[in-house]
Design an enzyme around this catalytic site. Structure first.
Site, PDB file in Angstrom:
ATOM      1  N   HIS A  32       0.837  -1.206   0.000  1.00  0.00           N
ATOM      2  CA  HIS A  32       0.000   0.000   0.000  1.00  0.00           C
ATOM      3  C   HIS A  32       0.872   1.256   0.000  1.00  0.00           C
ATOM      4  CE1 HIS A  32      -3.064  -2.755   2.149  1.00  0.00           C
ATOM      5  NE2 HIS A  32      -3.515  -2.551   0.932  1.00  0.00           N
ATOM      6  N   LYS A  56     -20.082  -2.739  11.750  1.00  0.00           N
ATOM      7  CA  LYS A  56     -19.299  -3.924  12.135  1.00  0.00           C
ATOM      8  C   LYS A  56     -18.109  -3.593  13.018  1.00  0.00           C
ATOM      9  CE  LYS A  56     -20.337  -6.453   7.907  1.00  0.00           C
ATOM     10  NZ  LYS A  56     -19.774  -6.670   6.584  1.00  0.00           N
ATOM     11  N   ARG A 105      -2.174  -6.087  -8.570  1.00  0.00           N
ATOM     12  CA  ARG A 105      -1.082  -7.056  -8.406  1.00  0.00           C
ATOM     13  C   ARG A 105      -1.116  -8.139  -9.464  1.00  0.00           C
ATOM     14  NH1 ARG A 105      -2.827  -7.807  -2.349  1.00  0.00           N
ATOM     15  NH2 ARG A 105      -4.711  -7.265  -3.498  1.00  0.00           N
ATOM     16  N   SER A 142      -2.647  -7.760   2.717  1.00  0.00           N
ATOM     17  CA  SER A 142      -3.064  -7.661   4.117  1.00  0.00           C
ATOM     18  C   SER A 142      -3.457  -9.042   4.644  1.00  0.00           C
ATOM     19  CB  SER A 142      -4.261  -6.713   4.250  1.00  0.00           C
ATOM     20  OG  SER A 142      -3.924  -5.426   3.825  1.00  0.00           O
TER      21      SER A 142
HETATM   22  P1  ADP Z   1      -9.662  -3.690  -0.688  1.00  0.00           P
HETATM   23  O1  ADP Z   1     -10.336  -4.548   0.321  1.00  0.00           O
HETATM   24  O2  ADP Z   1     -10.420  -2.445  -1.034  1.00  0.00           O
HETATM   25  O3  ADP Z   1      -9.111  -4.398  -1.897  1.00  0.00           O
HETATM   26  P2  ADP Z   1      -6.958  -3.560   0.298  1.00  0.00           P
HETATM   27  O4  ADP Z   1      -6.541  -2.835   1.531  1.00  0.00           O
HETATM   28  O5  ADP Z   1      -6.773  -5.020   0.275  1.00  0.00           O
HETATM   29  O6  ADP Z   1      -8.442  -3.089   0.120  1.00  0.00           O
HETATM   30  O7  ADP Z   1      -6.219  -2.949  -0.974  1.00  0.00           O
HETATM   31  C1  ADP Z   1      -6.359  -1.589  -1.320  1.00  0.00           C
HETATM   32  C2  ADP Z   1      -5.740  -1.333  -2.677  1.00  0.00           C
HETATM   33  O8  ADP Z   1      -4.346  -1.589  -2.611  1.00  0.00           O
HETATM   34  C3  ADP Z   1      -6.261  -2.242  -3.777  1.00  0.00           C
HETATM   35  O9  ADP Z   1      -6.301  -1.505  -4.987  1.00  0.00           O
HETATM   36  C4  ADP Z   1      -5.240  -3.328  -3.863  1.00  0.00           C
HETATM   37  O10 ADP Z   1      -5.204  -3.938  -5.134  1.00  0.00           O
HETATM   38  C5  ADP Z   1      -3.985  -2.521  -3.604  1.00  0.00           C
HETATM   39  N1  ADP Z   1      -2.909  -3.338  -3.080  1.00  0.00           N
HETATM   40  C6  ADP Z   1      -2.926  -4.178  -2.031  1.00  0.00           C
HETATM   41  N2  ADP Z   1      -1.735  -4.759  -1.846  1.00  0.00           N
HETATM   42  C7  ADP Z   1      -0.936  -4.258  -2.826  1.00  0.00           C
HETATM   43  C8  ADP Z   1       0.439  -4.496  -3.177  1.00  0.00           C
HETATM   44  N3  ADP Z   1       1.189  -5.373  -2.531  1.00  0.00           N
HETATM   45  N4  ADP Z   1       0.939  -3.809  -4.239  1.00  0.00           N
HETATM   46  C9  ADP Z   1       0.160  -2.967  -4.913  1.00  0.00           C
HETATM   47  N5  ADP Z   1      -1.141  -2.700  -4.641  1.00  0.00           N
HETATM   48  C10 ADP Z   1      -1.669  -3.354  -3.601  1.00  0.00           C
END
Ligand code: ADP
Length: 160
Positions: A32, A56, A105, A142
């Site tokens: 992120h 929630k 990704r 995450s």
């Molecule tokens: P969501 O539940 O909205 O997908 P996330 O917190 O999992 O939320 O991810 C937020 C954004 O960050 C998404 O666009 C996701 O694809 C991107 N993202 C998550 N991990 C990575 C990473 N390792 N590299 C690049 N982008 C990422």
């Protein structure tokens, strides 16, 4: 712009390019951070928007999720960290963002993101810009951090 020229300053403020970077951030990972840092090279201001359901999650849980992100960017006035419960396009409009930035990704991310980007554009005219994850962050998520934590493993290298 002459010093004290408020109309020119107002014009500059109006043309500030602001991007919303929404996510669950449970937790905020080095992947992120990489997306936020790259977006900062393209936009004047970035709003990290943590989408979280008020039904929630308690106020304490929301504060805990935002705390490390706020801590990370505490000295950077170009970054705001907010939470929202509702439509992402409404959060973008509320915070003056004309663009949404998301990270990609892999093909699964793309298939998930494509309809959301299209619906968001139809709803509001707000475009979504996708940044392809850097190779070194492609397998960071995450959910991986949560899984490793669950089994008592050290996750420090995955967190900024
Ligand atoms: P969501 O539940 O909205 O997908 P996330 O917190 O999992 O939320 O991810 C937020 C954004 O960050 C998404 O666009 C996701 O694809 C991107 N993202 C998550 N991990 C990575 C990473 N390792 N590299 C690049 N982008 C990422």
């Amino acid at each position: 712009m002459a010093i004290g020229d408020t109309s020119a300053r107002q014009c500059q403020a109006d043309s500030e390019r602001r991007a919303l970077i929404p996510g669950s951030y449970d937790p905020f990972t080095i992947g992120h951070k990489s997306i936020v840092d790259r977006a900062l090279s393209m936009f004047d201001h970035v709003v990290i928007a943590c989408g979280i359901s008020l039904a929630k999650h308690s106020a304490d849980e929301i504060a805990e999720r935002l705390k490390p992100i706020r801590q990370l960017y505490r000295d950077d006035s170009r970054v705001s960290v907010i939470s929202y419960d509702g439509l992402t396009v409404d959060a973008a409009a509320d915070h003056g963002c004309s663009v949404i930035v998301r990270g990609l990704r892999n093909a699964i991310d793309l298939e998930y993101e494509r309809p959301m980007a299209e619906v968001n554009r139809q709803l509001s005219g707000i475009e979504t810009i996708f940044l392809i994850a850097l190779p070194e962050y492609q397998s960071v998520s995450s959910s991986l951090v949560r899984e490793l934590r669950h089994y008592g493993r050290d996750v420090a290298n995955l967190l900024p």
